[in-house]
Design an enzyme around this catalytic site. Structure first.
Site, PDB file in Angstrom:
ATOM      1  N   ASN A  18      37.270   6.824  82.540  1.00  0.00           N
ATOM      2  CA  ASN A  18      37.972   5.661  83.115  1.00  0.00           C
ATOM      3  C   ASN A  18      37.200   5.096  84.304  1.00  0.00           C
ATOM      4  O   ASN A  18      37.116   3.879  84.474  1.00  0.00           O
ATOM      5  CB  ASN A  18      39.404   6.034  83.510  1.00  0.00           C
ATOM      6  CG  ASN A  18      40.357   5.936  82.333  1.00  0.00           C
ATOM      7  OD1 ASN A  18      40.653   4.844  81.853  1.00  0.00           O
ATOM      8  ND2 ASN A  18      40.803   7.077  81.837  1.00  0.00           N
ATOM      9  N   MET A  94      43.653  15.080  88.646  1.00  0.00           N
ATOM     10  CA  MET A  94      44.631  15.995  88.079  1.00  0.00           C
ATOM     11  C   MET A  94      45.337  16.861  89.117  1.00  0.00           C
ATOM     12  O   MET A  94      45.761  17.969  88.829  1.00  0.00           O
ATOM     13  CB  MET A  94      43.955  16.863  87.004  1.00  0.00           C
ATOM     14  CG  MET A  94      43.332  16.053  85.880  1.00  0.00           C
ATOM     15  SD  MET A  94      44.415  14.759  85.206  1.00  0.00           S
ATOM     16  CE  MET A  94      45.126  15.622  83.830  1.00  0.00           C
ATOM     17  N   HIS A 113      48.134   6.892  82.922  1.00  0.00           N
ATOM     18  CA  HIS A 113      48.694   8.072  82.266  1.00  0.00           C
ATOM     19  C   HIS A 113      48.680   7.828  80.757  1.00  0.00           C
ATOM     20  O   HIS A 113      49.069   6.745  80.304  1.00  0.00           O
ATOM     21  CB  HIS A 113      50.121   8.320  82.769  1.00  0.00           C
ATOM     22  CG  HIS A 113      50.714   9.571  82.213  1.00  0.00           C
ATOM     23  ND1 HIS A 113      50.354  10.825  82.676  1.00  0.00           N
ATOM     24  CD2 HIS A 113      51.602   9.767  81.211  1.00  0.00           C
ATOM     25  CE1 HIS A 113      51.019  11.748  81.981  1.00  0.00           C
ATOM     26  NE2 HIS A 113      51.773  11.130  81.093  1.00  0.00           N
ATOM     27  N   LEU A 148      56.253  12.556  90.354  1.00  0.00           N
ATOM     28  CA  LEU A 148      55.122  12.554  89.422  1.00  0.00           C
ATOM     29  C   LEU A 148      55.329  11.592  88.235  1.00  0.00           C
ATOM     30  O   LEU A 148      56.366  11.614  87.582  1.00  0.00           O
ATOM     31  CB  LEU A 148      54.913  13.986  88.895  1.00  0.00           C
ATOM     32  CG  LEU A 148      53.647  14.205  88.063  1.00  0.00           C
ATOM     33  CD1 LEU A 148      52.412  14.164  88.936  1.00  0.00           C
ATOM     34  CD2 LEU A 148      53.725  15.525  87.302  1.00  0.00           C
TER      35      LEU A 148
HETATM   36  C1  GAR Z   1      42.764  10.145  80.905  1.00  0.00           C
HETATM   37  O1  GAR Z   1      43.228  10.218  79.567  1.00  0.00           O
HETATM   38  C2  GAR Z   1      43.917   9.859  81.842  1.00  0.00           C
HETATM   39  O2  GAR Z   1      44.869   8.986  81.306  1.00  0.00           O
HETATM   40  C3  GAR Z   1      44.489  11.226  82.051  1.00  0.00           C
HETATM   41  O3  GAR Z   1      43.370  12.072  82.160  1.00  0.00           O
HETATM   42  C4  GAR Z   1      42.305  11.527  81.391  1.00  0.00           C
HETATM   43  C5  GAR Z   1      41.097  11.418  82.279  1.00  0.00           C
HETATM   44  O4  GAR Z   1      39.963  11.065  81.536  1.00  0.00           O
HETATM   45  N1  GAR Z   1      45.318  11.298  83.211  1.00  0.00           N
HETATM   46  C6  GAR Z   1      46.447  11.992  83.282  1.00  0.00           C
HETATM   47  O5  GAR Z   1      46.853  12.698  82.382  1.00  0.00           O
HETATM   48  C7  GAR Z   1      47.177  11.843  84.605  1.00  0.00           C
HETATM   49  N2  GAR Z   1      48.505  12.398  84.514  1.00  0.00           N
HETATM   50  P1  GAR Z   1      38.658  10.542  82.238  1.00  0.00           P
HETATM   51  O6  GAR Z   1      38.286  11.577  83.322  1.00  0.00           O
HETATM   52  O7  GAR Z   1      37.645  10.504  81.140  1.00  0.00           O
HETATM   53  O8  GAR Z   1      38.952   9.214  82.824  1.00  0.00           O
END
Ligand code: GAR
Length: 220
Positions: A18, A94, A113, A148
């Site tokens: 992201n 996270m 999310h 959260l």
């Molecule tokens: C993504 O899918 C994001 O939506 C999720 O972690 C991943 C990070 O991927 N976030 C959550 O679950 C937050 N509660 P990335 O490091 O490749 O961006």
């Protein structure tokens, strides 16, 4: 009103795709933002290699170095203030963000999310949706509040669960939409088009803004 470049800080913990979508949108001239700082709570986060490659400043600020969440929060506040960032973009961060940090940047922290909130909060949201057997899931960009995965929703993209999906293929398709809607939402902030009214977010005066179009749904 359109402004020059919105200074942002991006918080990461892992692979950083992201973050990459935001970098790519900026480099392509689609996003009028400047990443002043990337913060990671993990020194080994692969996202930091992306910072190296693109010459973006970063700091590793692990929660475990601090005695309390408040002290960690103070360090995060200090780093973001020093960077001059006006919007904090949580991109796969996270860790639960400390309350004092949320208070310091009220309505200026966004998160993505991988589910249609308020369904499937917490970890492995894509797998939770798959295991539950829903037909439609997706991703949500929202403002961060102390509870959260519960803040006001800014944008969502809907992704169907296909017959041959596994949790992995589903997560990969959701991720494509994350990469599409997150830079779009940051651009809305950069253009000053976002207004927060209690738990509702308005974009250009419309309750949910321009809902992202999802061509996959055309098949149904
Ligand atoms: C993504 O899918 C994001 O939506 C999720 O972690 C991943 C990070 O991927 N976030 C959550 O679950 C937050 N509660 P990335 O490091 O490749 O961006």
């Amino acid at each position: 009103m359109k402004r020059d470049k919105l200074p942002i800080a991006v918080f990461v913990s892992g692979r950083g795709t992201n973050l990459q979508s935001i970098i790519d949108a900026i480099e392509a001239g689609r996003l009028d933002a400047e990443i002043r700082l990337v913060v990671s709570n993990r020194s080994k986060a692969p996202a930091l290699q992306r910072c190296e490659r693109h010459g973006i400043p970063y700091e590793v600020i692990p929660s475990k170095k601090f005695e309390t969440p408040e002290k960690w929060g103070e360090a995060l506040i200090e780093a973001v203030k020093r960077s001059g960032a006006e919007l904090v973009v949580l991109a796969g961060f996270m860790k639960v963000v400390p309350a004092n940090f949320i208070e310091a940047f009220k309505n200026r922290i966004v998160n993505i999310h991988p589910s249609l909130l308020p369904a499937f909060k917490g970890l492995e949201a894509q797998r939770q949706a798959f295991d539950y057997g829903v037909k439609l899931t997706g991703c949500t960009v929202h403002l961060v509040t102390p509870e959260l995965d519960s803040g006001p929703i800014i944008a969502q993209a809907v992704v169907p669960v296909l017959p041959n999906d596994t949790p992995e293929t589903l997560a990969a398709r959701i991720l494509e939409h994350e990469h599409r809607i997150y830079p779009q939402v940051v651009q809305w902030f950069a253009e000053g088009r976002v207004r927060v009214d209690g738990n509702k977010v308005w974009v250009d005066g419309a309750r949910y803004g321009t809902l992202p179009f999802n061509p996959e749904l055309e098949k149904f």
